[in-house]
Every structure is written in structure tokens, then in C-alpha cells.
Design a protein around this motif. Structure first.
Motif: not given
Length: 387
Positions: A50-66
Motif C-alpha cells: 500500500a505504501d508508495p515509497r515502495f516501487s514495483a519497477r522492474q529495473e529496480l527490483k531483485h528476484s528472490a528465486v533466480r
């Protein structure tokens, strides 16, 4: 700590036991070396989504499984992949699609879903036992529905189901499946522009370019049948193994709640569930998440948090708080097709056990093959029989 993935042998419906021993937020080692976080608490997971301070942007995230994320870690999401971008770009796509997935429109589809379920149950009865419930019933229902909604020819279902399965695998076939679907849907979009029909792709053709429309269709096609098909089959397996709960399906006012409880209890996004990256330092569950750190959500643990759900490891189809699950997500990225999925599951479970009240497994439960190598958990096949 790496993400726990091993389930207890003989307990196909329970998440890895290590998850229940963790605090609501704990440190997590990602496969690419990133040091991030794992949220197993319901309150913490809901806050992240719910918090806009957390982003869904693909280029910023790291995968926990691969080591590489589903559509290319470190690169921005291609146009149309609205699940992997933030507002205001996400808002534009969401606004266009919301009109296509209204509760009213989804309910208008219910008679068609009833007919599809009845036709496949008729075919099962005519062929006789045993049968694989996945191919005979669980997969065709959502596949036919999403094909009709999008305007995808159902005769191509073998191709897109195979390609969709590659997208959801953890073994490196993701890029190949994505490319195959992109080519197929790109051509379909061009045909729809030339000869529009009464379907979602044709309806959005005036608002979106070819590439983004094909990518929107890809997300909806994969999500629209892969997740619901797995829920129908895995949920049927769970009900067959819990006959006292299955008996509650005879009560009309229990069926809708049963869907919510099965979503909570099974949490089929067991590995590749939602994750977010902090855009600034954020306090979460008593921990300080630094800017740039990824928070992965362990939905199987989140949806069995004893602080939110009483006796969370028990399947109770009449559970009052079942709707508090986060299986459809939360916040601006909450599942767009959740009402459609609910109708498909409500009809699917109720009609299956009405038609075959003595339905049972045709093999020992321990021999049912599970999808442990997929982002979406489920059964590879479900052999059943009846008298």
C-alpha cells in the motif's frame, strides 16, 4: 538466509516450515548477491503493497528465486507491462482496463462460465473414469473464458498454454516463452485492427500502440488462465483430501467464502509473488529498509500469519476472516481480474462436486505430481475417478 522453498514431504498444501519460524520482517540473501528483506507478516506485507515509497519497477527490483527477474532484471519493463511500473504510467493502463473488468461485466459472464463448466463435466461423464482433472476441467475453463474475453482464438490454446508455462518456469525458459507470446499476440493485434470484434483487444486498439497492446494482452492471457487453472486443480485436490470441508460446499452461502479460504490456505504464488523496492529509507516491522533494498513477500506465510488468522494451518471454508488474505495483492496493483477469477472458482468447485459427489483420487495422494519448479504452485496432473 535464502528464501525457504522445500516443503515437508507428504504435506503438499503447507508452505516450507521454516517460514513460520521467521519474524514478520527478516533479512534475505538474494541469488544475485543483493541483501534485501523477506516479509512473512500480514501487517508488514499489506504495508509494503500500500505504501508508495515502495516501487514495483522492474529495473529496480531483485528476484528472490533466480538471478534474473521474470522479464529482465535491471531493464525497464517493456511498454504495456503495467504490473511492473509505478503511477502515473501504471494509472493510465489501469484506468483503461478497469472499464473492461467491472464487477457488472464479470457477472454478465457468469452464465457463459456455467455453460463451459457444464460442457466439460458432460464430457467427463461421457468419457468415464479415470481422468486427469487438470486437462479435462481445471485448465479449459479459465482458458476458454480469457480467450473469449481477449479475442484470442481458442484453437491456439495448446500453443499459448505451452508458452505461458515457459514464462512461469524457473529454469530459464522465461525469455523464450515471452518472445513466442509477443510474436503471436503482435500478429493478433494487427489482425484485430484490420477486423475488430467484440473483445478486449479490439476495444483497446484505439488507445494503445501495437507493442503495448500486445504486452497488455500477454499479461492478461498468462495471468488469466495460469493462476485460475492451478487454483481450480489444487483446490480440488485440497477438497478431496478434506472431505468434511468439501461437504460444506453444499451450503450456498459457504461457496463464495470457500473460494477466499482456499486462496488463503493454498497461496499459489509461492515463490514469484509480489516484491517491492524501497525508494527511500522506510521503517517496516521494526526494521529499517534502506533505499534501494528489495522486500520480497512470502505469501504462503503472510496468509497463514497467526496474528491475523486463528489456527491458520487449518482449512475452514466458513472462516470469517478468510477475505483478509493477500492472494490477490493489495493497493494500486491489486489483481485486475480478481472478480472473474472468483466467479470461475465458485462455479468450478460447486459444479464439480455437485456433478460428481463421490469424486476421489485415482492414485495415492503422495503420487500426485506437484509444480515445485514453477512460479505458480499447483499440480501437474490430478488423476480422479468416480462411481
Amino acid at each position: 538466509m535464502r528464501l525457504p522453498q522445500e516443503r515437508t514431504p507428504g504435506c503438499p498444501f503447507d508452505p516450507p516450515p521454516e517460514l513460520a519460524k521467521l519474524p514478520p520482517v527478516s533479512r534475505l540473501d538474494f541469488p544475485d548477491g543483493h541483501q534485501g528483506w523477506l516479509a512473512t507478516g500480514h501487517e508488514a506485507a499489506r504495508a509494503v503493497l500500500a505504501d508508495p515509497r515502495f516501487s514495483a519497477r522492474q529495473e529496480l527490483k531483485h528476484s528472490a528465486v533466480r538471478e534474473e527477474a521474470q522479464f529482465g532484471q535491471g531493464r525497464p519493463a517493456p511498454p504495456g507491462f503495467f504490473a511492473m511500473i509505478d503511477p502515473p504510467g501504471h494509472t493510465r493502463y489501469r484506468r483503461l482496463l478497469t472499464g473492461q473488468f467491472t464487477v457488472r461485466r464479470m457477472r454478465l459472464l457468469e452464465p457463459r462460465i456455467e455453460r463451459i463448466a457444464a460442457d466439460h463435466l458432460d464430457a467427463m461423464a461421457a468419457a468415464g473414469p479415470p481422468t486427469d482433472l487438470v486437462t479435462a476441467y481445471a485448465l479449459p475453463i479459465p482458458s476458454l473464458v480469457i480467450c473469449e474475453l481477449l479475442g484470442v482464438p481458442y484453437e491456439d490454446h495448446d500453443f499459448f498454454q505451452e508458452a505461458s508455462a515457459k514464462v512461469a518456469r524457473l529454469d530459464g525458459d522465461t525469455a523464450l516463452g515471452t518472445a513466442q507470446l509477443a510474436r503471436y499476440l503482435g500478429e493478433l493485434v494487427r489482425r484485430k485492427r484490420a477486423e475488430p470484434g467484440d473483445d478486449l483487444i479490439s476495444g483497446l486498439a484505439g488507445d494503445l500502440g501495437d507493442v503495448e497492446l500486445a504486452n497488455v494482452a500477454m499479461l492478461l492471457l498468462v495471468a488469466g488462465h495460469e493462476t485460475t487453472a492451478n487454483m481450480l486443480a489444487l483446490g480440488a485436490f485440497a477438497l478431496l483430501e478434506n472431505p468434511e470441508q468439501r461437504a460444506l460446499l453444499r451450503e450456498a452461502d459457504t461457496v463464495e467464502n470457500a473460494v477466499e479460504e482456499l486462496m488463503r490456505w493454498l497461496s499459489i504464488l509461492h515463490l514469484g509473488g509480489p516484491s517491492r523496492v524501497a525508494l527511500e529509507d522506510v521503517e517496516l516491522g521494526g526494521e529499517l529498509v534502506r533505499k534501494g533494498e528489495t522486500v520480497a513477500l512470502a505469501l504462503p506465510a503472510v496468509n497463514r500469519d497467526p496474528r491475523t488468522f486463528a489456527d491458520p494451518d487449518e482449512l475452514r471454508l466458513d472462516r470469517a476472516e478468510a477475505r483478509r488474505h493477500l492472494a490477490f495483492g493489495h493497493g494500486v496493483h491489486q489483481c485486475l481480474g480478481q472478480q472473474l477469477a472468483r466467479i470461475e472458482m465458485r462455479v468450478g468447485y460447486a459444479r464439480l462436486f455437485e456433478r460428481f459427489p463421490d469424486l476421489r483420487l485415482a492414485v495415492p495422494a503422495a503420487e500426485v505430481p506437484m509444480k515445485t519448479d514453477m512460479v505458480v504452485y499447483g499440480v501437474k496432473s490430478l488423476p480422479v475417478e468416480w462411481s
